[in-house]
Each structure stands twice: as C-alpha cells, then as structure tokens.
Design an enzyme around this catalytic site. Structure first.
Site, short mmCIF file in Angstrom:
data_model
loop_
_atom_site.label_atom_id
_atom_site.label_comp_id
_atom_site.label_asym_id
_atom_site.label_seq_id
_atom_site.Cartn_x
_atom_site.Cartn_y
_atom_site.Cartn_z
N ASN A 9 1.07 -1.20 -0.06
CA ASN A 9 -0.13 -0.02 0.13
C ASN A 9 0.94 1.31 -0.04
OD1 ASN A 9 -1.84 2.27 0.29
ND2 ASN A 9 -2.34 1.53 2.71
N TRP A 10 1.24 1.87 -1.35
CA TRP A 10 1.78 3.02 -1.27
C TRP A 10 1.41 4.17 -0.75
CZ3 TRP A 10 3.96 2.80 -6.98
CH2 TRP A 10 4.82 1.66 -7.29
N LYS A 11 0.09 4.16 -0.34
CA LYS A 11 -0.54 5.50 0.20
C LYS A 11 -0.27 6.76 -0.85
CE LYS A 11 0.28 3.85 4.75
NZ LYS A 11 -0.18 3.87 5.99
N HIS A 96 -9.76 1.19 5.18
CA HIS A 96 -8.15 1.51 5.60
C HIS A 96 -8.44 2.56 7.01
CE1 HIS A 96 -4.33 2.85 6.20
NE2 HIS A 96 -3.68 1.64 5.66
N GLU A 98 -6.89 4.97 7.82
CA GLU A 98 -6.72 6.22 7.41
C GLU A 98 -8.05 6.90 6.94
OE1 GLU A 98 -2.97 5.86 5.24
OE2 GLU A 98 -2.01 5.42 7.13
N GLU A 168 -5.51 -4.88 10.75
CA GLU A 168 -4.49 -3.66 10.99
C GLU A 168 -4.93 -2.95 12.21
OE1 GLU A 168 -2.77 -2.78 7.05
OE2 GLU A 168 -4.18 -1.29 7.09
N GLY A 174 2.14 2.43 10.71
CA GLY A 174 3.29 3.55 10.75
C GLY A 174 3.88 4.11 11.88
N SER A 214 3.39 -1.96 10.38
CA SER A 214 4.67 -1.91 10.80
C SER A 214 5.59 -3.30 10.31
CB SER A 214 5.26 -1.53 11.95
OG SER A 214 4.47 -0.24 12.39
N GLY A 235 2.72 -0.72 4.36
CA GLY A 235 2.67 0.55 4.02
C GLY A 235 4.31 1.03 4.04
N GLY A 236 4.67 1.46 4.57
CA GLY A 236 6.08 2.26 4.66
C GLY A 236 7.19 1.34 4.11
#
Ligand code: PEP
Length: 256
Positions: A9-11, A96, A98, A168, A174, A214, A235-236
């Site tokens: 997930n590149w956001k 998600h 976010e 999640e 993150g 993470s 993600g990150g």
C-alpha cells in the site's frame, strides 16, 4: 491451502514515472515468484502505467486504495469500481483506518463499497482493526466483530472467497510497533471464527486474512508462520522495492 497474499500500500506516494522505475527495480530484484500472490497498490495516477508494465507478470496484480460505491454520477473527485475494473485493477482496499479516521468513513460506507466492488468484479481488501484505546479497554473482539459484521452485511457466502480481510491494528500502522506474532494470531483466529459464525466453517476457512502494521523484512517471517496469517498489507516498508522484495522472500521462507 490459502495462497499467501502480500500487498504494497503506497498510500499517497510516488508519481507514475517513479512507479515505473520502482517496478523495474522490484522485478529485477524479485525474479520468479510461484508460491505467493503479490499486489501493488499505488495512487490512482500510477495505475495505468503499472498495469501495462506488469501485463506479462503472472504473480503480480495491481490494486487501488479506495473507490466510491456508486457507478457514476455527480461525485466530484471520486472514482468508481467500474472505472477501476476497466483499467484491469483486481483488488481494492476498503475501510483502511486512514480513510476511517481522516475521511470519516463509517461501517455503513465501508459496506456499500464492499458490495459495489463485488458487483463490479473487484476483490475488496476489507481493513479492520482496533485503536490503542480500544485495545487497552479490552474491546478488541467487540470492535472486530462490529467492523466485520457491518462491513459484510448482505454479502452472500459465494462472494466471501473474493474478499481478503486485512487485520490492521491502528496502533501498529506507521508507528514501527508491530503486533507480536502471538497478538496478531489471536485477532486473526478471532476473525476467522467470527466469519465462520457468519458464513460457515468451509467458507471462512478459504478467506485470506492479511496482517498489516509495521511489517518489515525483520518481522515478516515470524508473522507469516502463524496459522491464520495469510499474508501482509505493507505500507512504509513497501516504498523501497528492495525492502518489499525482502519481505516477500521472508514470506516464502515461512512456507518452507
Ligand atoms: C498500512 O498503511 O496499511 C500499513 C500497514 O502501514 P505500515 O506498514 O507503514 O504500518
């Protein structure tokens, strides 16, 4: 046997040309992949470039990070499931944390999106997970039950195998603080048992449940070894093609 699914997930990161260079590096790093499914989920703007650059790569699919539940209409700034399908997108992240926290997505909106994605032939990655406060107050199962039951309202059993659930926990996203394999497995087992109550054991057993929060090369293998963890939403650590490739190798190692 559920095939593990690792999704990046590149956001809101990477332009379409950065996405093309990413893919080049990633594919030369990863080589051939047989035993796991990989999904790259870029911002909308990079989807066409990635779809055409990955056409011949059988193990790789492209996903989207969000969609509107209506097919078309006066919804400025939105994109529908039909539009994504027309670009050969296969998966779409729905709910998600976010989007729930920053854009006010409720369980009802999440449910509309899930059903609209299924109608259009997209596979939803339905995200669920508790906040730190909810965990500290002992409400994990209650939150997961509510998010699952509302998110999957009016979804029929035959569609369940199209759905991926991503557990999640918000406090792990993150933050660098992943759930431990034991903590994650507890929630995954609960999710599967709740799906089993809703749809029956056979259907629940086929659903892939990803862990997200993470995930990095250092913790991926232990997480992926858990019985009910069928992949990861990353993600990150997925923004670096080499680190994403290393996570995939750790997931493959967990199969051995
Ligand atoms: C995510 O955004 O879905 C996620 C899991 O992020 P991170 O891996 O950075 O915690």
């Amino acid at each position: 046997m559920r095939k593990k699914i690792l999704a990046a997930n590149w956001k809101m990161n990477l332009t379409h040309s950065e996405a093309e260079s990413y893919l080049e590096t990633f594919l030369s790093e990863i080589g051939q992949v047989n035993d796991v499914e990989i999904v790259i989920i870029p911002p909308f703007t990079a989807i066409p470039a990635l779809v055409s650059a990955s056409e011949k790569v059988a193990f790789l699919r492209i996903g989207a990070q969000n969609m509107h539940w209506e097919k078309n209409g006066a919804f400025t700034g939105e994109v529908s499931a039909t539009m994504l399908r027309a670009l050969y997108v296969k998966y779409v992240i729905i709910g998600h944390s976010e989007r729930r926290m920053l854009f006010g997505e409720t369980d009802e909106i999440v449910n509309r999106k899930v059903r609209s994605a299924l109608d259009a032939g997209l596979r939803p990655i339905l995200c669920v997970g508790e906040s730190l406060h909810e965990r500290d107050s002992g409400e994990v199962e209650e939150v997961l039950r509510r998010q699952l039951r509302k998110g999957l309202e009016n979804v029929v059993e035959k569609d369940l195998s199209e759905i991926v659930v991503a557990y999640e926990p918000c406090w792990a996203i993150g933050t660098g603080r992943s759930a431990t394999p034991v903590e994650a497995e507890q929630s995954h087992a609960f999710i599967r048992s709740d799906l089993s109550e809703l749809f029956g054991a056979t259907a629940a057993d086929r659903v892939r449940i990803q862990y997200g929060g993470s995930v990095k090369p250092e913790n991926a293998e232990d997480l992926m070894r858990q019985k009910n963890i069928d992949g990861a939403l990353i993600g990150g650590a997925s923004l670096d093609p080499r680190s994403f490739a290393r996570i995939i190798w750790r997931a493959e190692a967990a199969l051995a």
